[in-house]
Enzyme design. Structure first.
Site, PDB file in Angstrom:
ATOM      1  CE1 TYR A  43      94.822 103.162 135.986  1.00 54.24           C
ATOM      2  CE2 TYR A  43      95.461 100.981 136.701  1.00 54.24           C
ATOM      3  CZ  TYR A  43      95.199 101.870 135.695  1.00 54.24           C
ATOM      4  OH  TYR A  43      95.297 101.482 134.399  1.00 54.24           O
TER       5      TYR A  43
ATOM      6  CE  LYS B 235      93.878 102.604 130.298  1.00 54.33           C
ATOM      7  NZ  LYS B 235      93.289 102.554 131.662  1.00 54.33           N
TER       8      LYS B 235
ATOM      9  CB  SER C 179      95.765  99.828 131.777  1.00 54.01           C
ATOM     10  OG  SER C 179      94.376  99.939 131.894  1.00 54.01           O
TER      11      SER C 179
ATOM     12  CB  VAL D 268      92.726  94.473 134.375  1.00 58.44           C
ATOM     13  CG1 VAL D 268      92.407  95.592 135.336  1.00 58.44           C
ATOM     14  CG2 VAL D 268      92.163  94.732 133.007  1.00 58.44           C
TER      15      VAL D 268
ATOM     16  CE1 TYR E 242      91.103 102.821 127.400  1.00 63.10           C
ATOM     17  CE2 TYR E 242      89.070 101.553 127.527  1.00 63.10           C
ATOM     18  CZ  TYR E 242      90.224 102.029 128.114  1.00 63.10           C
ATOM     19  OH  TYR E 242      90.517 101.696 129.420  1.00 63.10           O
TER      20      TYR E 242
HETATM   21  O1  DON Z   1      89.012  99.799 130.260  1.00 63.43           O
HETATM   22  C1  DON Z   1      89.253  98.843 130.968  1.00 63.43           C
HETATM   23  O2  DON Z   1      88.666  98.639 132.015  1.00 63.43           O
HETATM   24  C2  DON Z   1      90.365  97.904 130.530  1.00 63.43           C
HETATM   25  N1  DON Z   1      90.418  97.812 129.097  1.00 63.43           N
HETATM   26  C3  DON Z   1      91.703  98.370 131.013  1.00 63.43           C
HETATM   27  C4  DON Z   1      91.766  98.536 132.512  1.00 63.43           C
HETATM   28  C5  DON Z   1      93.090  98.259 133.087  1.00 63.43           C
HETATM   29  O3  DON Z   1      93.907  97.554 132.542  1.00 63.43           O
HETATM   30  C6  DON Z   1      93.314  98.794 134.448  1.00 63.43           C
HETATM   31  N2  DON Z   1      94.637  98.479 134.913  1.00 63.43           N
HETATM   32  N3  DON Z   1      95.042  97.862 135.827  1.00 63.43           N
END
Ligand code: DON
Length: 318
Positions: free
Chosen positions: A252, A76, A73, A270, A200
């Protein structure tokens, strides 16, 4: 060499980074590595890296600072920057800019808000931003643009997408597919859902080291331009606003805690990475794969808290 305030600050930074990295290497509480993307579950929770690049371009590095990891993420931040460049304020018709107070992949919040994601950093918001970047082109073109942007910011053309991580997420990304289809039903997404999701998943699977990431974040710490080259990426006003969204939404439902403890704009992924921005002072990247309950790097946050305390870098005062 003469002793100046700048050389003392640099020495303080070097020892802070060295000591924090050594302390983190030994800590037993390392959080839990993400497993909902199967490929990420393979990462060793013992890894740790911290890189700080100050306003003069001095690099203070500790741990596995050259090891690439999945930025997830954190991508983003860069897709938001690109999409604002393409769409300007039109983007805010599709995505809000309020903290969510909900998990990054919440479905119920999206339904309550009629398919308009709360902010560009929760999954739904980032998928809507990706859809804007896609802009009816082929996914390959949009993805190439995102990757080239990161290579440009990091001044490093060796940065690549980890195809195994992208495939792993594509196979298991049912929740993101639900969010995307729901937004498509409201016309928030305009491209074929599979195309948007493909871009994405792949931009989340970009692999970078802490050194590359800290380099890529420098424009946010220095009013929108790279201080080494003077090359402008965004206007000072846009950099300030992206930082504001990182501060309020970058972690978040852990964003309040991050602001309280660290006191810097930051964005987590993540994969266990965090990019943090100390305005006017430094760009910081940290990586520790184990996560806390909100999906943010456990030791990454603790390391940043120690760093900002020692350096007096919290934007809220020392
Ligand atoms: O879409 C997802 O769930 C992952 N590609 C990215 C989520 C993420 O990194 C949340 N951050 N902490």
């Amino acid at each position: 060499m003469p002793v100046t305030a700048a050389s003392l600050e640099r020495a303080a930074l070097d020892s802070a980074v060295r000591e924090i990295a050594a302390e983190m290497a030994d800590r037993p509480d390392r959080g839990t590595v993400a497993s909902y993307i199967p490929e990420l579950a393979e990462v060793d929770p013992g890894r740790f890296a911290l890189v700080v690049i100050d306003a003069d371009g001095h690099v203070a590095a500790g741990g596995d600072s050259e090891a690439p990891f999945s930025i997830q993420s954190i991508s983003k931040v860069f897709t938001l920057t690109l999409a604002l460049g393409m769409a300007g304020d039109r983007l805010w018709a599709k995505v809000g800019r309020e903290p969510s107070g909900s998990p990054f992949n919440s479905i119920v919040q999206l339904e309550n808000e009629k398919g308009i994601p709360r902010n560009p950093f929760i999954n739904a918001g980032a998928i809507a931003v990706t859809d804007l970047i896609l802009a009816r082109r082929q996914p390959r073109e949009a993805l190439g643009e995102i990757l080239r942007f990161l290579q440009f910011l990091s001044d490093d053309t060796s940065i690549v997408i980890d195809a195994a991580v992208a495939a792993s997420e594509q196979r298991t990304g049912f929740r993101n597919a639900a969010l995307a289809n729901y937004m498509r039903s409201f016309g928030v997404l305009e491209n074929p859902v599979d195309f948007t999701l493909g871009v994405y998943f792949h931009h989340c699977a970009i692999a970078m080291s802490c050194r590359q990431l800290a380099q890529a974040g420098r424009f946010l710490a220095h009013l929108g331009a790279n201080p080494a080259t003077g090359m402008r990426v965004v206007s000072p006003e846009r950099a300030r606003r992206i930082n504001a969204i990182m501060l309020t939404c970058g972690h978040y439902d852990g964003s309040g805690e991050f602001a309280y403890r660290v006191g810097l704009p930051g964005k987590s992924g993540v994969g266990g990475g965090i990019l943090a921005v100390a305005p006017g002072k430094a760009s910081v990247a940290v990586w520790s794969p184990g996560l806390d309950a909100a999906g943010n790097s456990h030791l990454g946050r603790i390391a940043l808290e120690k760093l900002t305390r020692r350096m007096g870098w919290s934007i809220f005062g020392t």
